[in-house]
Each structure stands twice: as structure tokens, then as C-alpha cells.
Scaffold this active site. Structure first.
Site, PDB file in Angstrom:
ATOM      1  N   LYS A  76      38.200  52.883  35.808  1.00  0.00           N
ATOM      2  CA  LYS A  76      39.462  52.042  35.597  1.00  0.00           C
ATOM      3  C   LYS A  76      39.468  51.310  34.375  1.00  0.00           C
ATOM      4  CE  LYS A  76      40.725  47.603  38.167  1.00  0.00           C
ATOM      5  NZ  LYS A  76      40.358  46.673  39.423  1.00  0.00           N
ATOM      6  N   SER A 151      43.787  46.027  42.950  1.00  0.00           N
ATOM      7  CA  SER A 151      44.319  46.105  41.770  1.00  0.00           C
ATOM      8  C   SER A 151      44.003  47.661  41.117  1.00  0.00           C
ATOM      9  CB  SER A 151      43.747  45.252  40.666  1.00  0.00           C
ATOM     10  OG  SER A 151      42.100  45.514  40.595  1.00  0.00           O
ATOM     11  N   SER A 175      39.959  45.173  46.107  1.00  0.00           N
ATOM     12  CA  SER A 175      40.735  46.245  44.807  1.00  0.00           C
ATOM     13  C   SER A 175      40.095  47.613  44.894  1.00  0.00           C
ATOM     14  CB  SER A 175      40.679  45.565  43.571  1.00  0.00           C
ATOM     15  OG  SER A 175      41.370  44.851  43.374  1.00  0.00           O
TER      16      SER A 175
HETATM   17  N1  GLN Z   1      44.194  41.449  45.308  1.00  0.00           N
HETATM   18  C1  GLN Z   1      43.197  40.562  45.421  1.00  0.00           C
HETATM   19  C2  GLN Z   1      43.405  39.614  44.137  1.00  0.00           C
HETATM   20  O1  GLN Z   1      44.626  39.825  43.441  1.00  0.00           O
HETATM   21  C3  GLN Z   1      41.817  41.508  44.930  1.00  0.00           C
HETATM   22  C4  GLN Z   1      41.713  41.885  43.450  1.00  0.00           C
HETATM   23  C5  GLN Z   1      40.641  42.578  43.368  1.00  0.00           C
HETATM   24  O2  GLN Z   1      39.732  42.952  44.180  1.00  0.00           O
HETATM   25  N2  GLN Z   1      40.075  42.800  41.884  1.00  0.00           N
HETATM   26  O3  GLN Z   1      42.695  38.983  43.647  1.00  0.00           O
END
Ligand code: GLN
Length: 476
Positions: A76, A151, A175
Site C-alpha cells: 500500500k 482505504s 481498511s
Molecule cells: N474507513 C475508515 C476510516 O476512514 C477506516 C480507515 C482505515 O482503516 N485506514 O477511517
């Protein structure tokens, strides 16, 4: 024909002399090329991956290759890898080149894994659909009109579409697990502090973890056992001994599983997800395991707690991107204040700015006690109750997400409805415990459904063993 879907398959081909690492990398590069429209990769390291592959081939010939020889990994775009760009899906870091390698990535390299490129994601990990990336959205392979989740959307699709053997993501509030569920692959968020965060671009430091996407539980376990363990460069990393997760030893006798009533009967839960979850519960009971519905009245506090604390931490972490030290700098500022303001206004995307403002607000002198301090207290209660449940039961089991992959733009102007997508993943993040998402059939439109299993802190070995056992009972 599809090839190299798992490390077992790769090792088999290498052992029999049917293939070598260079050919395996070339195979994935061809796939990446053919499926470029999915937009999973931000950058492909074709040359360095082929060079690495040649070196590993030599080591294999000499009998000195590491444990991950033949494993091809995408990372990532939040993990530093020396000499390569790393931008957290943001314009504010465009052009930034890593000066060092993240410990997690280094440990994989030490075992002769090959890094094939960096993967698209929501800016700074903030999002649930991969629509918040400076590089554009990532498409699902199954239905390109739908989001891959976020994400770590690029990491999920890279494994879904067979663009690498496994991939790394980061999981702050879901995420890894949520995109894994949306794309029908396996996703693991380890215990907070199990893997060093050195070299991971921070979103919310007391939540951030590095997680793994794979097609088999075994591959996932192999990667985590290499990455995990104490690192003196991250003082929060745990000194606990790392077990051999890939043993996958599941106890012969019955286990006790708790299912949260408020989750299973939530009105927001898509009916097909409930149906498939209930089916697995039935199958577990038929095998003699104890599955019990338990109350978790705190569910409604988990998401607000998560969003107050993570935005607060993000507002502090992202203060370092100021247009002075590194990253984007506005070309036309007349004075220092303007330089800060314009660089940040132009460099950050909408969602990131929203969260910095929210975080700054909850930390402000007049509201600190009402929001930040209160949320810290609620976090403590959620953590204690979750750990208590995980003492009475071996595992918690719940759907990974309330819905399957939605269409692009569906949550367009409504950030709150997007945040609700994280409803079932944030409990493990707030509590710091490990959680695994495995595929559990499809909905009526053919979109994958995820089943989440949570264990107590540092019980990764048990979690993987149960996940492996469970993958024979889930729906196809
Ligand atoms: N969707 C969650 C957020 O926007 C989780 C994101 C993540 O785990 N980086 O914070």
C-alpha cells in the site's frame, strides 16, 4: 490459465523446476498490464522486481534462499520502501522518495520476498471506498461499477485480480478487512503493536496496524509471522514472542463463539449477509461448537468514539505536512503564513481536510473534555467489555460489513453514511484486538460477503487456525 494464486502453488512450481522467480514476476507484470484499467497500482516496480527475482533465483540455486522466496508482494502507498516514492494517495506527498524502508517491508525483503509495486488507496487511509485517492478510484474486478472498499482498495483488488501473491495494507478502522470482504479475499488486522509501525505513514497512531491480504489463510499467516515482533525503532511494538501462525493448529474439541445481537439484528444489515452468517452459525453448531448470541449495547458508541479519536490523532499527525520540510509546496506564497496555508489547502484532498478540522475541533481548549477526553473514557469501556467477552468466549463472530460493495458515488455528499460502512470493523480497532475477514459467499447481485472473526490480543495463532477451519464451512 490462472496461475500462482497461492504461495503453495508457487513453491510447488519452483521445486519441480517448472518455473523460476523471474517468470513468476513476468506473469504478474503481464496481469497488471492487462488489468491496468482497475487502477490498483500507483506505480509498478517492473525493473527492480525483475532484478530482485534474478537474485532470488540465484539464491534458490545455491540453496540459500529465505522463507519467502517466490512470494511476490504489492505494498500500500503508505509504506516506505527506500529509493521508491511513497505518497499516501495524496498530492501533498507527490514526488516524495522514501529515505528508508519500513520495518515490516524490510523483514519481508530479508526473507527474499519480491516487491512488485505500490498500491492505490484513500488519501492517508481515510475512506471506505477508495474514491478519495489523488490517483483516482480503484475498480472491483467482479463489477467495475462498484467500489473495492477502502482505504486499502488497491491492495484488495491486487489480490482479487491476481496481480501479486499477497499484498500489504494498513488497518486503522477496517481498511484491510472491509476491502477484503468487498472483493472476496482474506484480510487480517493484527493486534495493535504486533507489527512495528516504523516506516508506515501515520493516520491515527494509537489505532494504526499493518495488515495482510491473501487468497489463503496460510499465506496470510506466513506473511504476518515474518513481519511481527519487537522493533526497537517503534517503542510501542510488543516484545511478546511471535508464535508460528502458519501451523494453523485448531483444537480438536468444541470452541465457544459469541455473536453480537446488536450486529446480527441491526436494521442496517443487508439481508443476504445476515442469511449467510446465520448459515455458518448453523454449520458450526452442527459440528458441535457452542455459538451464543450476546448483548453488546455499546455498539452505538463505537463509531463516534472511533471518529473522534482518529480525527484528533490525524490532525496532530498531519501537521507535519506544512510545505516546508518535504512534499508539496505552493509556488506563489508571499510570506510564511501564506506558504503554510496554501500548501496545505492545495495539497490535501477534501476528506482529509474535513478530518483535520474535525480533529482540531475536538482537541480545542473549549471542547477537549466534552469530546476527546470523553471518547478516551468510552474507548476504555469498549476495550474492557470486548476483552471480557473474549475471555468468556474463544472468538467473536460477526459480518465484516453491513452491506456488500456499493456503487461509485453512492455515498457522494454524505460523509456520515460513508462512515457507517465501518460500523462492524471499528470495535476491534478501538479495542486493539486482532480480527480476520474471510469470504462467506455472495449476495444476490454476485458481490462477495465477508465474515469477521475477532480474538483476544496476541491470539493471532488461534485466530488463523480458526479462520482456516472456518473457511471449509463458509459459503462459496
Ligand atoms: N474507513 C475508515 C476510516 O476512514 C477506516 C480507515 C482505515 O482503516 N485506514 O477511517
Amino acid at each position: 490459465m490462472e496461475k500462482y494464486r497461492s504461495f503453495d502453488e508457487i513453491q510447488f512450481a519452483l521445486k519441480k523446476g517448472e518455473s523460476d522467480c523471474r517468470s513468476i514476476v513476468k506473469y504478474y507484470l503481464q496481469n497488471i498490464h492487462t488489468k491496468a484499467h482497475l487502477n490498483a497500482f500507483v506505480e509498478v516496480y517492473a525493473q527492480s522486481a525483475l532484478e530482485q527475482a534474478a537474485q532470488v533465483d540465484q539464491k534458490i540455486a545455491q540453496g540459500t534462499a529465505g522463507k519467502l522466496a517466490g512470494m511476490v508482494i504489492g505494498i500500500k502507498d503508505v509504506l516506505n520502501y527506500e529509493g521508491h516514492s511513497c505518497t499516501a494517495g495524496s498530492n501533498i506527498l507527490k514526488g516524495y522518495v522514501s529515505q528508508y524502508t519500513a520495518t515490516a517491508v524490510q523483514r519481508l525483503l530479508n526473507e527474499d520476498a519480491i516487491i512488485i509495486g505500490r498500491l492505490n488507496c484513500d488519501e492517508f487511509g481515510m475512506g471506505s471506498s477508495n474514491e478519495q485517492s489523488a490517483y483516482g478510484k480503484v475498480h472491483q474486478e467482479i463489477d467495475p461499477t462498484r467500489v473495492p472498499g477502502g482505504s486499502s482498495g488497491g491492495s484488495a483488488v491486487a489480490v482479487q485480480a491476481n496481480l501479486c501473491t499477497v499484498s500489504l495494507g494498513s488497518d486503522t478502522g477496517g481498511s484491510v478487512r472491509q476491502p477484503a470482504a468487498f472483493t472476496g479475499v482474506i484480510g487480517m488486522k493484527p493486534t495493535y503493536s504486533r507489527v512495528s509501525r516504523w516506516g508506515l505513514i501515520a493516520y491515527a497512531s494509537s489505532f494504526d496496524t499493518i495488515g495482510v491480504f491473501s487468497t489463503t489463510v496460510k499465506d496470510n499467516a506466513i506473511i504476518l509471522e515474518v513481519m511481527a515482533g519487537y522493533d526497537k525503532k517503534d517503542s510501542t511494538s510488543s516484545k511478546k514472542v511471535v508464535e508460528t501462525y502458519s501451523n494453523l493448529d485448531f483444537p480438536k474439541g468444541p470452541v465457544k463463539i459469541a455473536v453480537l445481537k446488536e450486529v446480527l439484528h441491526a436494521t442496517a444489515l443487508q439481508p443476504e449477509i445476515k442469511r449467510n452468517t446465520l448459515e455458518v452459525i448453523e454449520r458450526l453448531k452442527n459440528k458441535g461448537h457452542e455459538v451464543q448470541e450476546v448483548d453488546f449495547p455499546l455498539l452505538k458508541y463505537v463509531l463516534p468514539t472511533y471518529y473522534i479519536l482518529t480525527t484528533a490523532e490525524a490532525s496532530a499527525n498531519l501537521a507535519r505536512f506544512d510545505g516546508v520540510k518535504y512534499g508539496y509546496r505552493t509556488p506563489q506564497a508571499q510570506n510564511l503564513e501564506q506558504l503554510y496555508k496554501d500548501s496545505r489547502s492545495e495539497g490535501f484532498g477534501e476528506e482529509v481536510k474535513r478530518r483535520i478540522m474535525l480533529g482540531t475541533f475536538v482537541l480545542s481548549a473549549s471542547y477537549h473534555d466534552a469530546y476527546f477526553t470523553k471518547a478516551q473514557k468510552v474507548r476504555r469501556v469498549i476495550k474492557e467489555i470486548t476483552e471480557e467477552l473474549l475471555t468468556d468466549f474463544d472468538y467473536l463472530m460477526l459480518p465484516t460489513t453491513p452491506t456488500t460493495a456499493f456503487k461509485f458515488g453512492e455515498h457522494g455528499d454524505d460523509p456520515i453514511s460513508m462512515y457507517l460502512e465501518d460500523l462492524f470493523t471499528v470495535q476491534a480497532s478501538v479495542s486493539g484486538v486482532p480480527a480476520l475477514s474471510i469470504p462467506n459467499g455472495k449476495d444476490d447481485s454476485g458481490m462477495p460477503i465477508g465474515l469477521q472473526v475477532i480474538a483476544n490480543s496476541f491470539k493471532e495463532a488461534d485466530l488463523y487456525a480458526f479462520g482456516h477451519y472456518l473457511s471449509a464451512l463458509t459459503l462459496n
